[in-house]
Design an enzyme around this catalytic site. Structure first.
Site, short mmCIF file in Angstrom:
data_model
loop_
_atom_site.label_atom_id
_atom_site.label_comp_id
_atom_site.label_asym_id
_atom_site.label_seq_id
_atom_site.Cartn_x
_atom_site.Cartn_y
_atom_site.Cartn_z
N LYS A 175 10.07 -9.95 0.55
CA LYS A 175 11.21 -9.37 1.25
C LYS A 175 10.70 -8.62 2.47
O LYS A 175 10.09 -7.55 2.35
CB LYS A 175 11.98 -8.40 0.37
N CYS A 284 0.91 3.65 10.37
CA CYS A 284 0.62 4.51 9.22
C CYS A 284 -0.70 5.24 9.37
O CYS A 284 -0.88 6.33 8.83
CB CYS A 284 0.63 3.69 7.94
N GLU A 385 4.92 13.03 7.78
CA GLU A 385 4.65 11.87 8.63
C GLU A 385 5.85 11.64 9.56
O GLU A 385 6.92 11.24 9.12
CB GLU A 385 4.40 10.63 7.78
#
Length: 492
Positions: A175, A284, A385
């Site tokens: 997905k 990231c 983050e």
């Protein structure tokens, strides 16, 4: 505009509801594609196809050399279509075409690498302490693997999951992010062209709340691999525990970049920029926590801010563009709030901190490259983050303080150390609780080395030999070559 379909059991099909989703270009909000929108039913159908292909098909039993050849064919097709894929990735994500071209090279490398590894593990003979017996340890495919990928590096992250899963002999259901599915759809077309058997690879399009939830909880899934946010990763981990499926989670980071006073000044400044502003900071591993030694702090910030002011924003298809837009209006609002809250906490805005004034950029989801100074580890802007083009700057006086600040985080994905004193750099590196640490460089990764993090940055590793091992189960085979009765029970 033709509706792009999902790929289940070797067929391109619409969703069971016939619902669709528009995919937009984040540079100008133009509609670039319309895709089918799958749901729980579509996910179940794909899982059933993968289950049947694994349990009743030949893929898991296919000679590993032959599997490797098919995986290599995918790599060759990606190389053939590199330019088309790169342009489609930039259209979908907003990043520059040069960045996307580099991504395609890395993606092909991943498939080549795991094609090479597919037939290299013949098992390991181990010593048995019992006479006249043989013991062997082998690795076997896990089974049906569910794979959920993020929007920031759609096809790169997909390749890290697809290639090792196929090389190991698994079947899978992928997905992609519902907002950036286009290159993943294209690579499934290439896998079909390469001759992957029906049911081995399945693609379901749709949201995490429906498709992702079904993949996480379905008992016929043996492993789930997810790259994305911490909160979603926690939900997946809870759902996966219902049937104790294997999990592999890469959940991001808040990555420190430590600059000692004896670092090569110009290079450290340049790499501090490179560590954050590619793809508008939506990485990231971005080095968004700059931790600078007090002796050079002011000079370093001044040089950094000067360079940041000159960053050219624009279309990813403009060769002069250095940084593109954020991915969506929702994410733009998130980054805006993140910076505003950081300033409320006491951070000082040195540059950026808002939308650009350029009228050419008003339709896109642009946010100015930003630097916040006077930051401390008790601020949310340092701990959370932000996933945008934002650098926070902290200062330190001693080696021990630098280590303490860098480790003061719930994350542990990556970090950097800059110093010309290599002994000092290695001392610091040894004490950093992170999955990857760079010395005098930043944001470097390659296929041969494992990628993953400590603490809340995730579980497991991708890339390298470890990335293949994630998609295998270990079996011990014991054989008695001289079996005899032992007359323990009921002997007369």
């Amino acid at each position: 505009m033709n509706v792009l379909k999902q790929f289940i059991d070797g067929e391109w099909i619409l969703s069971t509801t016939n619902e669709t989703r528009e995919i937009i270009n984040p540079f100008n909000q133009e509609i670039i594609a319309e895709v089918t929108e799958g749901n729980h039913s579509d996910a179940k159908m794909a899982i059933q196809a993968a289950r049947k292909a694994f349990d009743q098909g030949d893929w898991a039993e296919t000679n590993p050399t032959e599997r490797g050849k098919l995986v290599r064919q995918i790599a060759l097709l990606i190389e053939r279509d590199k330019e088309k894929l790169a342009r489609l990735e930039s259209l979908d994500t907003g990043k520059t075409v040069d960045e996307s071209r580099d991504d395609m090279d890395g993606i092909a490398d991943v498939f080549h690498y795991y094609a090479d590894l597919a037939d290299k593990d013949a098992g390991e003979m181990i010593h048995s302490p019992i006479p006249n017996t043989i013991s062997k340890v082998v690795r076997e495919p896990v089974g049906v693997c569910a794979q959920i990928t993020p929007w920031n590096y759609p096809l790169l992250q997909a390749s890290w999951k697809l290639a090792p899963a196929l090389a190991a002999g698994n079947t899978l259901v992928m997905k992609p992010s519902e907002i950036t599915p286009l290159t993943t759809i294209k690579v499934f077309e290439l896998m079909e062209e390469a001759g992957i058997p029906a049911g081995v690879v399945n693609l379901v399009l749709g949201s995490g709340n429906s498709v992702g939830a079904e993949l996480s909880i379905n008992k016929d899934v043996d492993l789930i691999s997810f790259t994305g946010g911490l909160e979603t990763g926690q939900k997946i981990m809870q759902s996966a525990s219902i049937n104790m499926k294997k999990i592999a989670l890469e959940l991001g980071g808040k990555n420190p970049n430590i600059i000692f006073a004896d670092a090569d000044f110009e290079t450290a400044v340049d790499q501090a920029l490179n560590g954050v502003y590619f793809h508008a900071g939506q990485i990231c591993s971005a080095g968004t926590r700059l931790i600078v030694e007090e002796k050079i702090h002011d000079e370093f910030v001044e040089a950094l801010v000067k360079r940041v002011r000159n960053i050219k924003l624009g279309s990813g298809f403009d060769e002069d563009t250095e940084m593109g837009p954020l991915i969506s209006a929702e994410h733009l609002e998130k980054v805006t709030t993140y910076v505003e809250n950081g300033i409320k906490e006491g951070a000082t805005l040195a540059v950026g901190g808002g939308r650009p004034d350029d009228p050419e950029l008003q339709k896109g989801f642009f946010y100015l490259p930003t630097v916040l100074t006077n930051c401390t580890t008790d601020m949310n802007v340092v701990q959370d983050e932000g996933f945008g083009p934002v650098i926070t700057v902290e200062k330190f006086s001693t080696e021990e303080e630098a280590i303490r600040l860098a480790n003061d985080s719930n994350y542990g994905l990556s970090g950097g150390v800059w110093s010309q004193d290599i002994a000092k750099a290695e001392r610091v590196t040894a004490k950093l609780r992170m999955g990857t640490v760079w010395i005098n460089d930043f944001n470097v990764f390659f296929t041969q080395a494992p990628w993953g993090g400590y603490k809340q940055s995730g579980i497991g590793r991708e890339l390298g030999p470890q990335g293949l091992e994630e998609y295998t189960e270990i079996k011990h085979i014991y054989q008695n070559i001289d079996p005899k009765p032992i007359h323990w029970f009921g002997a007369q």
